[in-house]
Design an enzyme around this catalytic site. Structure first.
Site, PDB file in Angstrom:
ATOM      1  N   GLY A  67      23.035 -13.806  58.662  1.00  0.00           N
ATOM      2  CA  GLY A  67      23.441 -12.440  58.981  1.00  0.00           C
ATOM      3  C   GLY A  67      23.775 -12.273  60.458  1.00  0.00           C
ATOM      4  O   GLY A  67      24.581 -11.412  60.826  1.00  0.00           O
ATOM      5  N   GLU A 122      27.171 -13.341  60.769  1.00  0.00           N
ATOM      6  CA  GLU A 122      27.997 -12.338  60.067  1.00  0.00           C
ATOM      7  C   GLU A 122      28.200 -11.094  60.944  1.00  0.00           C
ATOM      8  O   GLU A 122      29.272 -10.482  60.923  1.00  0.00           O
ATOM      9  CB  GLU A 122      27.365 -11.977  58.715  1.00  0.00           C
ATOM     10  CG  GLU A 122      27.493 -13.137  57.715  1.00  0.00           C
ATOM     11  CD  GLU A 122      26.715 -12.923  56.435  1.00  0.00           C
ATOM     12  OE1 GLU A 122      25.491 -12.692  56.528  1.00  0.00           O
ATOM     13  OE2 GLU A 122      27.316 -12.974  55.351  1.00  0.00           O
TER      14      GLU A 122
END
Ligand code: 3HC
Length: 691
Positions: A101, A104
């Site tokens: 994440g 991301e």
């Protein structure tokens, strides 16, 4: 408490995430990011944004501690989308590792700059999931489907310089100028404006790539569900529009997240971090200085240990009484180095440097000054005692005396020295330079600082050290006896060796027990069993392995063991002669042969492990059930996605496990299947081993 704050540098807003230890994307961090992006957007004075982190790393991913709990808003994919939607250019400034994440978030940002020492990666596959905050849709658009698949399927971090080359980041900065350079980059981007990956061209559909990738990873990802779903997500990225791709990613992500595989892999992640926290051993425990090290015994194990220690930067003396054995050991160490250079794992200069710290000797006087000795001689109490008596006579005070015994009592070995507090077991696994597990066996008098130093040594060797108590076989080999006992009994009862191996291999074990026996050498276990005085009174116990060893069928090294091996080949083939031998032995012992299905094979072998694991916990030989799992996942090829035997039992439910063990007891008797009291208690109270 606020995990996200903002600093102003001219017209650039620098959003700082500060959530130790690794800035994981907890609900507070997600909320803070959205809040500060929105504030920056509505602030007319602000023209561009930098997202940077305090502490040792950029965001290391979603907060794994929140997994399995009801999700809390704002959800991560929405946070990433909100960053990307920002009307002002956003630059992610990466140091340490931007993982999962975290990367991301960087992909949602419009530009990416990383410190020279930083790395990016999408390691979700190691947790049984897939990048679920748009990584599977954004990364292929940014760098192409092939490289994106490579990053997501390997889960390996990519260093900044390599990431720059493939376009996974835009710039690299000197480490100590990251913030300054990120702000300057953001200033430059004010005119260019946001550059959103969602608007970039999707990679062209390439069915050959996907098929080839599936074939390439098939063996390595056997039994795992998330790699196939990662491929499907990237197929979506190249065939449907961005939003449809995102919806597909979400669905597949949630499917993975809810799977027992992901629960097992998450358990493995935390178990391996928990293991270094030894109950009763505080952070304040001092450690001893280690630099000079000696390994006694120049066999394959000793040479492997010596090589591992050289690779970790120690000065190493390899000692063996026998000149010939010593020369062979020296050669093995050199060959390991040469092999490492050939495969590009180490540089020529690392090899020269390592060999420059390597010595051999036949005299104990030469090692009087070492800080630690690791004994790796023949597995016999008499021989070990001889070595430890000699060591006690020459070593300097404070030196650590470690034995690599895989089964014998540390206390008995320590008893022949005048310094039992300095004696410890360091049980390496073969091949010692590859296997990650190190069982650290504490004797009843081993000093705390010796245990703490051993844990530090494990870390320096790149291994996972698990502290266990002293009993025959410790945690790993004691449980192996139960597992092996059942696999051996199954042979006598009529299961073919290849059927036993296939059932357990298909269940997820790295190898079947019979193939492992042939690889390790059937003579090894045979000799250990001959030394044991506490074997069960059961003529069937390991009878097949003993019978084969008695006939000189030691396994791969003699061309035949349980299986046959063609000259120079490691591929096992079934031997009809062995089938006849087993059948005749079964008749002699009065064992009725029958058809046995794979379910029974798995149940008996795996439940054998669980029952012994429960006894080990009961006796305090392991301080946590997760420690047992770490041993079995890292030393014995237990499938990581099942989380280790104890987690596996917890995931089935102990009431059910107890019921099955009682049924096995009824069918096969109490000698091996009497349910441990701990299992019974937990089953009745609805508890888990993990509790
Ligand atoms: N969530 C929660 N806690 C985490 C975490 C995470 N993502 N990553 C690390 N931690 C915790 C560890 O449990 C440990 O806690 P402890 O001190 O209480 O034991 C502490 O942070 C330090 O971790 P390490 O001991 O591993 O520290 P290192 O410095 O050796 O390594 C690291 C740092 C490289 C960041 C390593 O911790 C790591 O690889 N973390 C996992 C990264 C990861 O898998 N990220 C992906 C998460 S899944 C995801 O993002 C899904 C998304 O796509 C939707």
């Amino acid at each position: 408490m606020s995990f996200v704050s903002v600093e102003r540098h001219g017209d650039v807003a620098v959003i700082v995430v500060d959530s130790p230890p690794v800035n994981a994307l907890s609900q507070g961090v997600r909320e803070g990011l959205v809040k500060h992006i929105e504030l920056a957007e509505s602030d007319d004075e602000c023209k561009a944004v930098v997202i940077i982190c305090a502490g040792r790393t950029f965001i290391a991913g979603a907060d794994i501690k929140e997994f399995g709990k009801p999700p809390l808003e704002p959800y991560l994919p929405d946070v990433v989308a909100r960053i990307e939607a920002c009307e002002k250019p956003v630059v992610a400034a990466i140091h340490g590792t931007a993982l999962g994440g975290g990367y991301e978030v960087a992909l949602g940002s419009h530009y990416r700059i990383a410190a020279e020492s930083a790395a990016i990666g999408l390691p979700e596959v190691h947790l049984g999931i897939l990048p679920g905050a748009s990584g599977t849709q954004r990364l292929p658009r940014l760098i192409g489907a092939g490289p994106a698949l490579e990053i997501m399927l390997s889960g390996k971090p990519v260093k900044a310089s390599a990431a720059l080359k493939i376009g996974a980041i835009d710039r690299v900065s000197a480490d100590d100028e990251l913030k300054t350079n990120a702000i300057a980059f953001a200033e430059e981007c004010i005119d260019t404006g946001p550059r959103r990956i969602r608007d970039m061209d999707a990679p062209a559909p390439d069915p050959d790539l996907f098929q080839a990738t599936r074939e390439k990873i098939a063996a390595k990802t056997r039994g795992l569900m998330s790699p196939e779903r990662i491929i499907r997500c990237v197929e979506l990225a190249s065939t449907v529009d961005f939003d449809e791709g995102l919806a597909g990613e979400r669905e597949l992500f949630l499917e993975c997240m809810a799977s027992p595989q992901s629960a097992g892999l998450r358990h493995a992640f935390f178990a391996e971090r928990q293991v270094s926290k030894v109950p009763g051993l505080g952070k304040e425990t001092e450690t001893r200085e280690l630099q000079k090290l000696a390994v006694i015994g120049a066999g394959t194990m000793g040479a492997g240990i010596a090589y591992s220690c050289l690779a970790a930067g120690f000065e190493v003396t390899l000692l063996d009484n026998h000149a010939e054995g010593l020369a062979r050991g020296e050669q093995t160490v050199k060959e390991l180095y040469v092999g490492g250079v050939k495969r590009g794992k180490i540089s020529e200069s690392d090899m020269q440097n390592g060999l420059g710290r390597f010595q051999i000797s036949q005299s104990y006087d030469d090692i009087a000054n070492v800080d630690i000795v690791i004994e790796a001689v023949f597995e016999s109490m008499a021989v070990k005692k001889e070595v430890f008596t000699a060591l006690d006579g020459v070593l300097k005070p404070g030196a650590i005396l470690a034995t690599n015994t895989s089964t014998l009592s540390i206390d008995e070995i320590a008893s022949c020295t005048s310094r039992p507090q300095d004696v410890i077991g360091l049980h390496f696994f073969s091949p010692a330079h590859i296997m990650r597990l190190l069982e650290i066996v504490r004797g009843s008098r081993t000093a705390d600082d010796v245990i703490a130093t051993s844990l530090k040594l494990a870390k320096r060797l790149g291994k996972i050290g698990v502290v266990v108590g002293n009993c025959f076989g410790f945690v790993g080999n004691r449980m192996l006896y139960s597992y092996g006992r059942e696999s051996q009994l199954l042979l006598l009862e009529g299961a073919a060796p290849e059927a036993v191996d296939k059932a357990l291999f298909n269940w997820g074990m790295a190898m079947g027990p019979n193939a492992v026996g042939d690889l390790a050498g059937l003579d090894v276990g045979f000799k250990v069993r001959q030394e044991r005085t506490d074997l069960p009174d059961d003529p069937r116990f390991y009878r097949v392995a003993d019978m084969l060893a008695e006939q000189g069928r030691f396994g791969q090294k003699t061309g035949k063991g349980t299986y046959l091996y063609e000259e120079g080949s490691r591929k096992p083939t079934a031997d009809p002669e062995v089938a006849v031998m087993i059948r005749d032995e079964a008749i002699r012992l009065g064992v009725q042969q029958r058809d046995i299905d794979s379910q029974e094979i798995i149940e008996r072998c795996v439940y054998g492990l669980i029952v012994e694991g429960a006894r080990i916990l009961e006796e305090g030989i392991a301080s946590r059930s997760s420690d047992i799992d770490v041993v079995w996942m890292n030393g014995y090829g237990f499938p990581r996605y099942r989380g280790g035997p104890m987690h596996y039992a917890d995931s089935i439910g102990l009431a059910k496990v107890y019921e099955s063990v009682c049924a096995l007891e009824k069918r096969f008797g109490s000698m091996y299947w009497e349910p441990p009291a701990l299992l019974k208690t937990l089953a009745e109270s609805g508890g888990r081993f993990a509790d």
